[in-house]
Motif scaffolding. Structure first.
Motif, PDB file in Angstrom:
ATOM      1  N   ASP A 262      92.678  80.004  39.397  1.00  0.00           N
ATOM      2  CA  ASP A 262      91.262  79.690  39.579  1.00  0.00           C
ATOM      3  C   ASP A 262      90.791  79.970  41.001  1.00  0.00           C
ATOM      4  O   ASP A 262      89.645  80.370  41.213  1.00  0.00           O
ATOM      5  N   TYR A 263      91.681  79.742  41.969  1.00  0.00           N
ATOM      6  CA  TYR A 263      91.370  79.939  43.387  1.00  0.00           C
ATOM      7  C   TYR A 263      92.452  80.792  44.034  1.00  0.00           C
ATOM      8  O   TYR A 263      93.607  80.756  43.605  1.00  0.00           O
ATOM      9  N   MET A 264      92.071  81.507  45.087  1.00  0.00           N
ATOM     10  CA  MET A 264      93.039  82.212  45.910  1.00  0.00           C
ATOM     11  C   MET A 264      92.704  81.954  47.376  1.00  0.00           C
ATOM     12  O   MET A 264      91.559  82.126  47.798  1.00  0.00           O
ATOM     13  N   ILE A 265      93.727  81.526  48.119  1.00  0.00           N
ATOM     14  CA  ILE A 265      93.605  81.345  49.571  1.00  0.00           C
ATOM     15  C   ILE A 265      94.452  82.440  50.201  1.00  0.00           C
ATOM     16  O   ILE A 265      95.672  82.468  50.029  1.00  0.00           O
ATOM     17  N   ASP A 266      93.808  83.358  50.906  1.00  0.00           N
ATOM     18  CA  ASP A 266      94.501  84.521  51.459  1.00  0.00           C
ATOM     19  C   ASP A 266      93.779  84.945  52.734  1.00  0.00           C
ATOM     20  O   ASP A 266      92.595  84.639  52.908  1.00  0.00           O
ATOM     21  N   ASP A 267      94.491  85.650  53.598  1.00  0.00           N
ATOM     22  CA  ASP A 267      93.876  86.139  54.828  1.00  0.00           C
ATOM     23  C   ASP A 267      93.493  87.612  54.741  1.00  0.00           C
ATOM     24  O   ASP A 267      92.809  88.124  55.615  1.00  0.00           O
ATOM     25  N   HIS A 268      93.911  88.299  53.678  1.00  0.00           N
ATOM     26  CA  HIS A 268      93.634  89.728  53.570  1.00  0.00           C
ATOM     27  C   HIS A 268      92.506  90.013  52.590  1.00  0.00           C
ATOM     28  O   HIS A 268      92.564  89.619  51.418  1.00  0.00           O
ATOM     29  N   ILE A 269      91.514  90.744  53.081  1.00  0.00           N
ATOM     30  CA  ILE A 269      90.360  91.139  52.276  1.00  0.00           C
ATOM     31  C   ILE A 269      90.809  91.907  51.037  1.00  0.00           C
ATOM     32  O   ILE A 269      90.273  91.723  49.950  1.00  0.00           O
ATOM     33  N   LYS A 270      91.817  92.791  51.201  1.00  0.00           N
ATOM     34  CA  LYS A 270      92.278  93.626  50.080  1.00  0.00           C
ATOM     35  C   LYS A 270      92.739  92.782  48.891  1.00  0.00           C
ATOM     36  O   LYS A 270      92.646  93.229  47.753  1.00  0.00           O
ATOM     37  N   ASN A 271      93.218  91.581  49.140  1.00  0.00           N
ATOM     38  CA  ASN A 271      93.637  90.695  48.046  1.00  0.00           C
ATOM     39  C   ASN A 271      92.462  89.905  47.481  1.00  0.00           C
ATOM     40  O   ASN A 271      92.382  89.675  46.274  1.00  0.00           O
ATOM     41  N   LEU A 272      91.565  89.494  48.338  1.00  0.00           N
ATOM     42  CA  LEU A 272      90.435  88.667  47.917  1.00  0.00           C
ATOM     43  C   LEU A 272      89.367  89.469  47.177  1.00  0.00           C
ATOM     44  O   LEU A 272      88.759  88.977  46.227  1.00  0.00           O
ATOM     45  N   ASP A 273      89.132  90.713  47.605  1.00  0.00           N
ATOM     46  CA  ASP A 273      88.056  91.518  47.020  1.00  0.00           C
ATOM     47  C   ASP A 273      88.234  91.759  45.526  1.00  0.00           C
ATOM     48  O   ASP A 273      87.245  91.889  44.806  1.00  0.00           O
ATOM     49  N   PHE A 274      89.468  91.819  45.045  1.00  0.00           N
ATOM     50  CA  PHE A 274      89.707  92.121  43.638  1.00  0.00           C
ATOM     51  C   PHE A 274      90.075  90.895  42.815  1.00  0.00           C
ATOM     52  O   PHE A 274      90.336  90.998  41.625  1.00  0.00           O
ATOM     53  N   PHE A 275      90.066  89.732  43.458  1.00  0.00           N
ATOM     54  CA  PHE A 275      90.402  88.494  42.759  1.00  0.00           C
ATOM     55  C   PHE A 275      89.219  88.046  41.917  1.00  0.00           C
ATOM     56  O   PHE A 275      88.073  88.068  42.374  1.00  0.00           O
ATOM     57  N   LYS A 276      89.478  87.615  40.690  1.00  0.00           N
ATOM     58  CA  LYS A 276      88.408  87.266  39.759  1.00  0.00           C
ATOM     59  C   LYS A 276      87.949  85.813  39.868  1.00  0.00           C
ATOM     60  O   LYS A 276      86.886  85.453  39.384  1.00  0.00           O
ATOM     61  N   GLY A 277      88.733  84.958  40.527  1.00  0.00           N
ATOM     62  CA  GLY A 277      88.356  83.556  40.662  1.00  0.00           C
ATOM     63  C   GLY A 277      87.610  83.301  41.966  1.00  0.00           C
ATOM     64  O   GLY A 277      87.012  84.196  42.554  1.00  0.00           O
ATOM     65  N   THR A 278      87.673  82.073  42.427  1.00  0.00           N
ATOM     66  CA  THR A 278      87.020  81.670  43.669  1.00  0.00           C
ATOM     67  C   THR A 278      87.942  81.955  44.844  1.00  0.00           C
ATOM     68  O   THR A 278      89.115  81.579  44.819  1.00  0.00           O
ATOM     69  N   THR A 279      87.394  82.595  45.859  1.00  0.00           N
ATOM     70  CA  THR A 279      88.205  82.993  47.008  1.00  0.00           C
ATOM     71  C   THR A 279      87.933  82.122  48.221  1.00  0.00           C
ATOM     72  O   THR A 279      86.809  81.670  48.443  1.00  0.00           O
ATOM     73  N   ILE A 280      88.992  81.911  49.005  1.00  0.00           N
ATOM     74  CA  ILE A 280      88.879  81.279  50.312  1.00  0.00           C
ATOM     75  C   ILE A 280      89.632  82.179  51.282  1.00  0.00           C
ATOM     76  O   ILE A 280      90.835  82.404  51.129  1.00  0.00           O
ATOM     77  N   MET A 281      88.911  82.729  52.237  1.00  0.00           N
ATOM     78  CA  MET A 281      89.501  83.615  53.233  1.00  0.00           C
ATOM     79  C   MET A 281      90.002  82.772  54.406  1.00  0.00           C
ATOM     80  O   MET A 281      89.211  82.160  55.125  1.00  0.00           O
ATOM     81  N   PHE A 282      91.322  82.738  54.569  1.00  0.00           N
ATOM     82  CA  PHE A 282      91.926  81.986  55.661  1.00  0.00           C
ATOM     83  C   PHE A 282      91.785  82.802  56.935  1.00  0.00           C
ATOM     84  O   PHE A 282      92.132  83.983  56.974  1.00  0.00           O
ATOM     85  N   HIS A 283      91.275  82.190  57.976  1.00  0.00           N
ATOM     86  CA  HIS A 283      90.995  82.885  59.232  1.00  0.00           C
ATOM     87  C   HIS A 283      92.243  83.565  59.798  1.00  0.00           C
ATOM     88  O   HIS A 283      93.325  82.970  59.866  1.00  0.00           O
ATOM     89  N   ALA A 284      92.061  84.831  60.193  1.00  0.00           N
ATOM     90  CA  ALA A 284      93.120  85.591  60.851  1.00  0.00           C
ATOM     91  C   ALA A 284      92.472  86.591  61.793  1.00  0.00           C
ATOM     92  O   ALA A 284      91.307  86.972  61.609  1.00  0.00           O
ATOM     93  N   PHE A 285      93.225  87.036  62.775  1.00  0.00           N
ATOM     94  CA  PHE A 285      92.694  87.979  63.763  1.00  0.00           C
ATOM     95  C   PHE A 285      92.127  89.235  63.107  1.00  0.00           C
ATOM     96  O   PHE A 285      91.139  89.796  63.578  1.00  0.00           O
ATOM     97  N   HIS A 286      92.710  89.673  62.005  1.00  0.00           N
ATOM     98  CA  HIS A 286      92.303  90.929  61.377  1.00  0.00           C
ATOM     99  C   HIS A 286      91.117  90.785  60.432  1.00  0.00           C
ATOM    100  O   HIS A 286      90.588  91.789  59.963  1.00  0.00           O
TER     101      HIS A 286
END
Length: 174
Positions: free
Chosen positions: A128-152
């Motif tokens: 249902d949710y994904m917590i990740d720091d990489h846009i490439k993983n979040l952009d294609f996720f179908k659930g609710t995303t949380i982008m964990f802060h990272a330098f990149h």
């Protein structure tokens, strides 16, 4: 039935940023500050663009990662309300598989082996949710995303951002 959360390892529960910078200083005798890498990709962190990959292919790199501040306590809290899965794209660096598993056993022994997913492409993850720091993983996720802060990812704002684990808990714990 509980909702489910996919939690990334590197850059989310494991502090790869600090680890890369410390390894660089140890190996090359030069301290690069966190502010110097903001907005750069991992392959742009250091003057020699091959260094980050070299470290990632070095035995012991993934096994010796520091734990991200607040991650252990936050995952214990989230597990009260959610099914939590650790999801890591671990196929690119073959030695990372056993090292990441050992690291999880040491630092997150309360996570069942059934809730650990090592894969090559996270687009198959259906939580249902994904917590990740990489846009490439979040952009294609179908659930609710949380982008964990990272330098990149500092220059990206098209996902809900959490700067630390306290902010993640504010978003997910009601």
């Amino acid at each position: 039935m509980k909702k489910s959360i996919a939690v990334d390892m590197d850059g989310v529960i494991a502090d790869t940023e600090t680890h890369f910078l410390n390894w660089y200083e140890r190996e090359y005798g030069v301290r690069i500050g966190v502010h110097e890498i903001q907005g750069r990709e991992e392959n742009e962190m250091f003057p020699d663009k091959t260094v980050a990959r070299k470290f990632a292919f070095t035995p012991g790199f993934f096994r010796s990662l520091p734990v991200m501040t607040g991650a252990v306590e936050a995952l214990k809290t989230l597990m009260k309300s959610y099914d939590v899965y650790i999801v890591s794209a671990a196929m690119e660096f073959p030695q990372s598989l056993p090292e990441k598993l050992e690291w999880l056993k040491e630092h997150f022994p309360f996570i069942s082996w059934r809730n650990i997913i090592f894969c090559g492409d996270k687009s198959i993850i259906g939580t249902d949710y994904m917590i990740d720091d990489h846009i490439k993983n979040l952009d294609f996720f179908k659930g609710t995303t949380i982008m964990f802060h990272a330098f990149h990812n500092v220059n990206h704002n098209h996902h809900q951002r959490a700067n630390n684990w306290d902010e993640v808990l504010k978003l997910l714990v009601k």
